[in-house]
Motif scaffolding. Structure first.
Motif, short mmCIF file in Angstrom:
data_model
loop_
_atom_site.label_atom_id
_atom_site.label_comp_id
_atom_site.label_asym_id
_atom_site.label_seq_id
_atom_site.Cartn_x
_atom_site.Cartn_y
_atom_site.Cartn_z
N ARG A 60 30.71 -36.66 -23.68
CA ARG A 60 29.79 -37.62 -24.30
C ARG A 60 28.54 -37.69 -23.44
O ARG A 60 28.60 -38.07 -22.27
CB ARG A 60 30.45 -38.99 -24.42
N GLY A 61 27.41 -37.29 -23.99
CA GLY A 61 26.14 -37.27 -23.28
C GLY A 61 25.16 -36.41 -24.04
O GLY A 61 25.30 -36.21 -25.25
N ASP A 101 27.66 -38.21 -29.30
CA ASP A 101 27.84 -39.67 -29.31
C ASP A 101 26.83 -40.36 -28.40
O ASP A 101 27.13 -41.39 -27.78
CB ASP A 101 29.27 -40.04 -28.87
N THR A 102 25.63 -39.79 -28.28
CA THR A 102 24.59 -40.34 -27.41
C THR A 102 23.24 -40.20 -28.12
O THR A 102 22.60 -39.14 -28.03
CB THR A 102 24.56 -39.60 -26.06
N LEU A 143 23.43 -33.68 -29.14
CA LEU A 143 23.76 -35.09 -28.88
C LEU A 143 25.22 -35.33 -29.20
O LEU A 143 25.65 -35.16 -30.34
CB LEU A 143 22.87 -35.99 -29.74
N ASN A 162 33.46 -37.09 -26.26
CA ASN A 162 32.98 -37.65 -27.52
C ASN A 162 34.15 -38.02 -28.42
O ASN A 162 35.31 -37.77 -28.09
CB ASN A 162 31.99 -36.70 -28.21
N LEU A 198 17.50 -42.38 -23.52
CA LEU A 198 18.81 -42.01 -22.97
C LEU A 198 19.46 -43.25 -22.37
O LEU A 198 18.78 -44.13 -21.85
CB LEU A 198 18.66 -40.98 -21.85
N PRO A 199 20.80 -43.31 -22.42
CA PRO A 199 21.47 -44.44 -21.77
C PRO A 199 21.24 -44.40 -20.27
O PRO A 199 21.18 -43.34 -19.67
CB PRO A 199 22.94 -44.21 -22.12
N ASP A 215 14.97 -43.76 -18.85
CA ASP A 215 15.58 -43.35 -20.12
C ASP A 215 14.95 -42.06 -20.66
O ASP A 215 15.21 -41.68 -21.79
CB ASP A 215 15.48 -44.48 -21.15
N ARG A 219 24.08 -37.22 -18.08
CA ARG A 219 24.57 -38.58 -18.36
C ARG A 219 25.89 -38.51 -19.11
O ARG A 219 26.14 -39.24 -20.07
CB ARG A 219 23.52 -39.39 -19.09
#
Length: 175
Positions: free
Chosen positions: A63-64, A89-90, A87, A56, A145-146, A128, A51
């Motif tokens: 970012r993921g 920024d997630t 992680l 980041n 998760l996004p 997610d 993802r």
């Protein structure tokens, strides 16, 4: 990374990221990896970012959520290393005792096949939820998760690493 003979190789010089051309939402990713003999190894190793969307805030990592593939199975006795999650920024949902500011510790020991042997991984993003299996054993899970279709990233952080038999199977999107 060089896809010659179906093996993606990173020499371990600097950071190397290989982003998939396609974007994936719900999927099963399977592959094998190894740290080849004689190659440089850093404390950050390599990994697979799922993802992944852009970089980041520091501009150093996709970012993921990264599934770490390190040379050590454990650090500090806290199930940090291969199979833990980094992680970038997630945020994800896990119990507080499994998490630091940026890492999610594994829930099980990793059955390793030797220092330079090929190891198998299976990573599933379904809705997610994220599930990580190494050599057939589930070693980590996370939720929250996004939900985004995004590239998958194979990476090396100053570590010689090889990936082969990389396959992505899209899953029907769960509600």
């Amino acid at each position: 990374m060089d896809p010659a003979a179906g093996v993606f190789r990173a020499a371990g010089v600097g950071n190397t990221e290989l982003f998939s051309a396609d974007r994936f939402d719900d999927f099963e990713l399977t592959f094998e990896w190894r740290l080849p003999p004689g190659g440089p190894v850093s404390g950050n190793g390599g990994g697979v970012v799922v993802r992944a969307e852009g970089w980041n805030a520091l501009g150093l990592d996709p970012r993921g959520v990264e599934v770490d593939l390190l040379s050590e199975a454990d650090r500090d006795g806290r199930r940090y290393g291969t199979g833990c999650l980094a992680l970038y920024d997630t945020p994800v949902d896990v119990p507080a005792d499994r998490r630091t500011r940026r890492h999610v510790y594994r829930t099980a020991d990793v059955p390793r096949r030797g220092p330079h042997a090929w190891n198998a991984a299976r990573i599933v993003c379904d809705g997610d939820a994220l599930t990580v299996a190494i050599n057939g054993a589930v070693v980590n899970r996370a939720a929250g998760l996004p939900r985004r279709a995004a590239p998958i990233v194979l990476r090396s952080q100053r570590t010689a690493i090889e990936y082969r038999d990389v396959a992505v199977r899209p899953l029907p999107r769960s509600n």
